[in-house]
Design a protein around this motif. Structure first.
Motif, PDB file in Angstrom:
ATOM      1  N   SER A  35       0.845  -1.096   0.181  1.00 20.83           N
ATOM      2  CA  SER A  35       0.095  -0.011   0.149  1.00 20.83           C
ATOM      3  C   SER A  35       0.868   1.321   0.003  1.00 20.83           C
ATOM      4  CB  SER A  35      -1.016   0.026   1.320  1.00 20.83           C
ATOM      5  OG  SER A  35      -1.767  -1.253   1.173  1.00 20.83           O
ATOM      6  N   VAL A  57      -4.018   2.647  -2.076  1.00 21.87           N
ATOM      7  CA  VAL A  57      -3.222   3.872  -2.767  1.00 21.87           C
ATOM      8  C   VAL A  57      -4.023   5.096  -2.591  1.00 21.87           C
ATOM      9  CG1 VAL A  57      -1.985   4.697  -4.772  1.00 21.87           C
ATOM     10  CG2 VAL A  57      -2.207   2.281  -4.477  1.00 21.87           C
ATOM     11  N   HIS A  59      -3.295   9.377  -2.454  1.00 25.69           N
ATOM     12  CA  HIS A  59      -2.280  10.527  -2.860  1.00 25.69           C
ATOM     13  C   HIS A  59      -2.132  11.257  -1.880  1.00 25.69           C
ATOM     14  CE1 HIS A  59      -1.395  14.392  -4.754  1.00 25.69           C
ATOM     15  NE2 HIS A  59      -1.194  13.789  -5.740  1.00 25.69           N
ATOM     16  N   ASN A  73      -7.384  -2.602  -1.978  1.00 24.46           N
ATOM     17  CA  ASN A  73      -7.426  -2.378  -3.095  1.00 24.46           C
ATOM     18  C   ASN A  73      -8.139  -0.922  -3.758  1.00 24.46           C
ATOM     19  OD1 ASN A  73      -5.423  -4.381  -3.840  1.00 24.46           O
ATOM     20  ND2 ASN A  73      -7.312  -5.846  -3.876  1.00 24.46           N
ATOM     21  N   THR A  75      -8.257   3.042  -4.326  1.00 25.41           N
ATOM     22  CA  THR A  75      -7.245   3.861  -4.798  1.00 25.41           C
ATOM     23  C   THR A  75      -7.980   5.335  -4.521  1.00 25.41           C
ATOM     24  OG1 THR A  75      -6.193   2.516  -6.414  1.00 25.41           O
ATOM     25  CG2 THR A  75      -6.181   4.917  -6.744  1.00 25.41           C
ATOM     26  N   ARG A  99     -12.403   3.206  -6.951  1.00 23.64           N
ATOM     27  CA  ARG A  99     -11.531   4.281  -7.301  1.00 23.64           C
ATOM     28  C   ARG A  99     -12.251   5.542  -7.271  1.00 23.64           C
ATOM     29  NH1 ARG A  99      -9.006   0.072  -6.758  1.00 23.64           N
ATOM     30  NH2 ARG A  99      -8.010  -1.116  -8.450  1.00 23.64           N
TER      31      ARG A  99
END
Length: 151
Positions: A35, A57, A59, A73, A75, A99
């Motif tokens: 991660s 993940v 930012h 999983n 993002t 996502r």
């Protein structure tokens, strides 16, 4: 063991201007959990990662509110434009594989369905799903009452 614990340590060091160590913890999180959770990201109180935070993940400039659960999983980041990252409110459940991309705002008391791709603002008190994600239902009570035994 959960990636959020190591993130909180790295974030504390980052906020206290301790050099190098937050970066080492970030790479440790990558090595153990696969991660990317930068110490500069803001993740609110009582927020947590499901399944330890595997494959998450986020930012580095993202803001995540209180009592947010982030599935595996997931993002959360920007689109091709270098400007703008998501801002996520309080009491949000982000299901596995979702996502959340771009300069968007996710309201409070929201459920984001599994494998959804969120590229537009999401109003508070709603459930979104799909590609691209759309509001599929409005909710009139706390999402954690709907999601039994989740929090």
């Amino acid at each position: 063991m959960n990636a959020i614990v190591f993130y909180r340590i790295a974030n504390w060091m980052y906020n206290h201007k301790i050099p190098i160590l937050p970066l080492i913890v970030k790479y440790f999180i990558f090595l153990i959990f696969n991660s990317v959770v930068p110490p500069s990201t803001y993740i609110g109180k009582k927020s947590k990662f499901a399944y330890g935070g595997i494959g998450v993940v986020i930012h580095s400039q993202t803001t995540i509110g209180d009592k947010v659960i982030i599935g595996q999983n997931v993002t959360i980041g920007r689109q091709l434009s270098p400007n703008g990252v998501p801002v996520i409110g309080d009491n949000v459940y982000i299901s596995a594989g979702a996502r959340i991309l771009g300069d968007i705002k996710i309201g409070s008391n929201v459920i984001i369905g599994a494998n959804s791709v969120v590229i537009n603002d999401v109003p508070s008190n709603s459930i979104v799903a799909g590609v691209p994600a759309k509001v599929i239902k409005k909710v009139d009570k706390d999402i954690y009452e709907l999601l039994e035994n989740i929090y």
